[in-house]
Design a protein around this motif. Structure first.
Motif, PDB file in Angstrom:
ATOM      1  N   ILE A   1       0.094  -1.047  -0.483  1.00 30.61           N
ATOM      2  CA  ILE A   1      -0.182  -0.446  -0.016  1.00 30.61           C
ATOM      3  C   ILE A   1       0.502   1.371   0.126  1.00 30.61           C
ATOM      4  CG2 ILE A   1      -2.136   1.393   0.988  1.00 30.61           C
ATOM      5  CD1 ILE A   1      -2.797  -1.025   0.496  1.00 30.61           C
ATOM      6  N   ARG A   2       0.157   2.375  -0.563  1.00 28.45           N
ATOM      7  CA  ARG A   2       1.474   3.374  -0.753  1.00 28.45           C
ATOM      8  C   ARG A   2      -0.410   4.871  -0.921  1.00 28.45           C
ATOM      9  NH1 ARG A   2       5.823   4.472  -2.550  1.00 28.45           N
ATOM     10  NH2 ARG A   2       6.223   6.624  -1.904  1.00 28.45           N
ATOM     11  N   THR A   3       0.290   6.020  -0.077  1.00 24.02           N
ATOM     12  CA  THR A   3      -0.913   6.950   0.125  1.00 24.02           C
ATOM     13  C   THR A   3      -0.429   8.420  -0.553  1.00 24.02           C
ATOM     14  OG1 THR A   3      -2.407   5.517   2.213  1.00 24.02           O
ATOM     15  CG2 THR A   3      -2.937   7.926   1.637  1.00 24.02           C
ATOM     16  N   LEU A   4      -1.231   8.949  -1.106  1.00 22.34           N
ATOM     17  CA  LEU A   4      -0.478  10.252  -2.207  1.00 22.34           C
ATOM     18  C   LEU A   4      -1.764  11.220  -1.567  1.00 22.34           C
ATOM     19  CD1 LEU A   4       1.315  11.503  -3.256  1.00 22.34           C
ATOM     20  CD2 LEU A   4      -0.801  11.100  -5.757  1.00 22.34           C
TER      21      LEU A   4
ATOM     22  N   GLY B   1       5.345  -0.745  -5.422  1.00 16.15           N
ATOM     23  CA  GLY B   1       5.332  -2.026  -6.067  1.00 16.15           C
ATOM     24  C   GLY B   1       5.824  -3.125  -5.594  1.00 16.15           C
ATOM     25  N   CYS B   2       6.165  -4.456  -5.331  1.00 14.90           N
ATOM     26  CA  CYS B   2       6.269  -5.187  -4.997  1.00 14.90           C
ATOM     27  C   CYS B   2       7.958  -5.625  -4.485  1.00 14.90           C
ATOM     28  CB  CYS B   2       6.380  -6.569  -5.827  1.00 14.90           C
ATOM     29  SG  CYS B   2       4.038  -6.465  -6.422  1.00 14.90           S
TER      30      CYS B   2
ATOM     31  N   VAL C   1       2.181  -0.829  -9.526  1.00 18.74           N
ATOM     32  CA  VAL C   1       0.998  -0.070  -9.698  1.00 18.74           C
ATOM     33  C   VAL C   1       1.103   1.295  -9.905  1.00 18.74           C
ATOM     34  CG1 VAL C   1      -1.338   0.682  -9.690  1.00 18.74           C
ATOM     35  CG2 VAL C   1      -0.338  -1.943  -8.852  1.00 18.74           C
ATOM     36  N   THR C   2       1.103   2.774 -10.874  1.00 23.18           N
ATOM     37  CA  THR C   2       0.737   3.643 -10.974  1.00 23.18           C
ATOM     38  C   THR C   2      -0.328   4.715 -11.098  1.00 23.18           C
ATOM     39  OG1 THR C   2       3.607   3.878 -11.076  1.00 23.18           O
ATOM     40  CG2 THR C   2       2.521   5.507 -11.591  1.00 23.18           C
TER      41      THR C   2
ATOM     42  N   SER D   1      -3.104   0.273  -4.407  1.00 22.68           N
ATOM     43  CA  SER D   1      -2.856  -0.973  -3.562  1.00 22.68           C
ATOM     44  C   SER D   1      -1.794  -2.359  -4.667  1.00 22.68           C
ATOM     45  CB  SER D   1      -3.894  -2.153  -3.263  1.00 22.68           C
ATOM     46  OG  SER D   1      -4.262  -0.834  -2.062  1.00 22.68           O
ATOM     47  N   ALA D   2      -1.102  -2.828  -4.713  1.00 20.48           N
ATOM     48  CA  ALA D   2      -0.032  -3.567  -5.506  1.00 20.48           C
ATOM     49  C   ALA D   2      -0.271  -5.030  -4.988  1.00 20.48           C
ATOM     50  CB  ALA D   2       0.974  -3.129  -5.941  1.00 20.48           C
TER      51      ALA D   2
END
Length: 234
Positions: free
Chosen positions: A150-153, A166-167, A207-208, A227-228
């Motif tokens: 997970i990344r949040t912007l 990314g993985c 995922v971008t 989410s990747a």
């Protein structure tokens, strides 16, 4: 992933909280010790026809806590809401759930409109949770062959920003998604929902998502969660 969709008990209410408690929701019902965690209003894609698109949003308990209860507030009763739970017995914190829960929302209404849901977690201490499932030697116990990165912007008015989830080097990307959320006391109006535009792309291992906020966003705190879904790691 070997997972099942477990239906969440729904309580439809509109509450003014910010980061406060939502007394009308029932994520802590029946739990002796419970810490409430409230997420943002998550935008659900509203589109006619089939199949209907869905949105996934992950919410986490504090460290050393597990998900013991779930609930959600809906801006529209035509939102079908569920969560991803692991296969195991008995259905319990530490077996069905972990420190995080992924809510899945799908709009099943007849007319197209802006709809959102706000996820809630009831978190219990991790001590003593979990268990073992006996299995035969010739079969495999359901595990966790895939993980969610997970990344949040934070979305900023007048700017296009990018975030990638990314993985790891030993993993492979098997899926990806993103969700837009608004930290507001009430469900965001259609004008506010339309103020955030996103575009997603998948590469070999990440995922971008590019997100741009319109001026109508103002000072509202809006986020994009990416989410990747990664498999093959150790």
């Amino acid at each position: 992933m070997t997972r099942v969709l477990a239906v969440v008990a729904l309580v439809c209410a509109v509450l003014a909280i910010g980061a406060g408690r939502a007394e009308a929701t029932q994520e802590c019902r029946g739990l002796m010790v419970c810490v409430r965690v409230v997420g943002p209003w998550v935008v659900v894609p509203a589109r006619a026809g089939a199949p209907r698109p869905r949105v996934e949003f992950q919410l986490s308990c504090p460290r050393r806590y597990l998900v013991g209860g779930l609930d959600a507030e809906l801006s529209d009763p035509a939102i079908d809401i569920s969560f991803l739970g692991k296969v195991g017995s008995p259905v319990a914190p530490g077996i069905t759930t972990s420190r995080t829960a992924v809510f899945v929302g799908t709009f099943v209404g007849a007319s197209r409109r802006s709809v959102t849901f706000r996820p809630h977690l009831g978190c219990v201490p991790a001590n003593g949770a979990g268990g073992r499932i006996p299995t035969a030697a010739t079969v495999f116990r359901p595990g966790q062959p895939a993980v969610r990165r997970i990344r949040t912007l934070r979305v900023v008015p007048g700017r296009t920003r990018f975030v990638a989830a990314g993985c790891a080097s030993a993993e492979r990307l098997v899926g990806g998604s993103h969700a837009v959320g608004f930290y507001t006391s009430r469900p965001p109006a259609a004008r506010l929902v339309a103020a955030v535009a996103t575009r997603q792309s998948l590469a070999r291992d990440h995922v971008t998502v590019g997100a741009r906020g319109a001026a109508a966003l103002g000072r509202v705190r809006a986020i994009v969660q990416v989410s990747a879904i990664c498999a093959g790691g150790k």
